[in-house]
Structure formats: C-alpha cells, structure tokens
Write an enzyme that holds these catalytic residues in place. Structure first.
Site, PDB file in Angstrom:
ATOM      1  N   GLU A  55       0.847  -1.202   0.000  1.00 35.70           N
ATOM      2  CA  GLU A  55       0.000   0.000   0.000  1.00 35.70           C
ATOM      3  C   GLU A  55       0.876   1.244   0.000  1.00 35.70           C
ATOM      4  OE1 GLU A  55      -0.134  -2.646   1.895  1.00 35.70           O
ATOM      5  OE2 GLU A  55      -2.113  -2.963   2.783  1.00 35.70           O
ATOM      6  N   CYS A  85      -0.809   0.602   7.520  1.00 35.50           N
ATOM      7  CA  CYS A  85      -1.338   0.931   6.186  1.00 35.50           C
ATOM      8  C   CYS A  85      -2.751   1.488   6.270  1.00 35.50           C
ATOM      9  CB  CYS A  85      -1.257  -0.280   5.269  1.00 35.50           C
ATOM     10  SG  CYS A  85       0.446  -0.571   4.740  1.00 35.50           S
TER      11      CYS A  85
HETATM   12  N1  THU Z   1       2.411  -6.523   3.950  1.00 37.00           N
HETATM   13  C1  THU Z   1       1.946  -5.624   3.036  1.00 37.00           C
HETATM   14  O1  THU Z   1       2.568  -5.401   1.994  1.00 37.00           O
HETATM   15  N2  THU Z   1       0.781  -4.975   3.303  1.00 37.00           N
HETATM   16  C2  THU Z   1       0.030  -5.179   4.430  1.00 37.00           C
HETATM   17  O2  THU Z   1      -0.898  -4.434   4.700  1.00 37.00           O
HETATM   18  C3  THU Z   1       0.333  -6.343   5.271  1.00 37.00           C
HETATM   19  C4  THU Z   1       1.748  -6.815   5.204  1.00 37.00           C
HETATM   20  C5  THU Z   1       3.694  -7.184   3.695  1.00 37.00           C
HETATM   21  C6  THU Z   1       4.812  -6.730   4.581  1.00 37.00           C
HETATM   22  C7  THU Z   1       5.750  -7.896   4.508  1.00 37.00           C
HETATM   23  O3  THU Z   1       6.600  -7.715   3.391  1.00 37.00           O
HETATM   24  C8  THU Z   1       4.858  -9.097   4.273  1.00 37.00           C
HETATM   25  O4  THU Z   1       3.592  -8.588   3.882  1.00 37.00           O
HETATM   26  C9  THU Z   1       4.676  -9.985   5.478  1.00 37.00           C
HETATM   27  O5  THU Z   1       4.245  -9.266   6.569  1.00 37.00           O
END
Ligand code: THU
Length: 124
Positions: A55, A85
């Site tokens: 995000e 996020c």
């Molecule tokens: N992650 C996201 O990209 N967005 C979120 O809202 C939840 C978590 C990613 C961060 C990390 O690279 C992976 O998911 C595992 O937590």
C-alpha cells in the site's frame, strides 16, 4: 474499472513483490479520480523493519506522480491491510477499500477500516 477488475490488477502486480524473507507477496492497485490505476508491491529488506508494504509503495508512487490526498476512489489489496497501512489509507483519504482475507473478499469504508481516526488537527 470495477472493484473486481482492480483486485485482479492487484493480484497480477503482487507477482513483482520483493519478499525473499517472508515469501508473502502483496499487491495493491489504487484507482485515481482521473481514471488511472497506480500499483505497488511490498519491498522487503534484510534489516526486516525497513521493509515497505504494498500500500505504501503504491501511495508513495502516486504522490511522486502528482496525486494528493482526496484524489483516490478505491484501493484494492491482496491482503488485509496492516494497522500502519490503514493509517496511510486514512491520510490519503481513500474512501473505500476492497481486499482479500483468506478466501473472502472484504469491502470496507475507511471509517470501518480505521474508526476514530487520528488527525493532525486534533493536536492543535
Ligand atoms: N504486507 C503488506 O505489503 N501490506 C500489508 O498491509 C500487510 C503486510 C507485507 C509486509 C511484509 O513484506 C509481508 O507482507 C509480510 O508481513
């Protein structure tokens, strides 16, 4: 562009995630009011806390391209957005989101996603 089409765009871009540590690929696709789709993916780092969520890369990219809070219609995400996020989505004044949560597709307004939002104006 329908919400389902936007979620399909998020699914597709998730393949570009750089997530060698968690192996959890996340994609985000944001629809702007002028009809563009801006995408992001999570980008991890060997120093784990420095990784960035999908995000945030999408919205950072949107800001670089000239968009500002209020310019967005909906964000589609391949995972349930983390707490940080949700705050970013609130900052960008995205009115609603659609995301995958396991087998379900969830639709929420920003107020459902992050009730009683923190705003800078509450400090002054
Ligand atoms: N992650 C996201 O990209 N967005 C979120 O809202 C939840 C978590 C990613 C961060 C990390 O690279 C992976 O998911 C595992 O937590």
């Amino acid at each position: 562009m329908t919400d389902d089409e936007l979620l399909t765009a998020a699914d597709a871009i998730a393949g570009r995630a750089y997530a060698p540590y968690s192996r959890f690929h996340v994609g985000c696709a944001v629809l702007t009011r002028d009809g563009r789709v801006i995408e992001g993916v999570n980008v991890e780092n060997a120093a784990y806390p420095l990784g960035v969520c999908a995000e945030r890369t999408a919205f950072a990219r949107a800001v670089v391209e000239g968009y500002a809070p209020g310019d967005f219609v909906v964000a589609a995400i391949t995972a349930s957005p983390c707490g940080g996020c949700r705050q970013w989505l609130a900052e960008m004044r995205v009115p609603r989101v659609v995301f995958r949560n396991g087998d379900r597709i969830v639709r929420m307004t920003i107020d459902e996603l992050l009730p009683e939002q923190f705003e800078k104006s509450s400090l002054v």
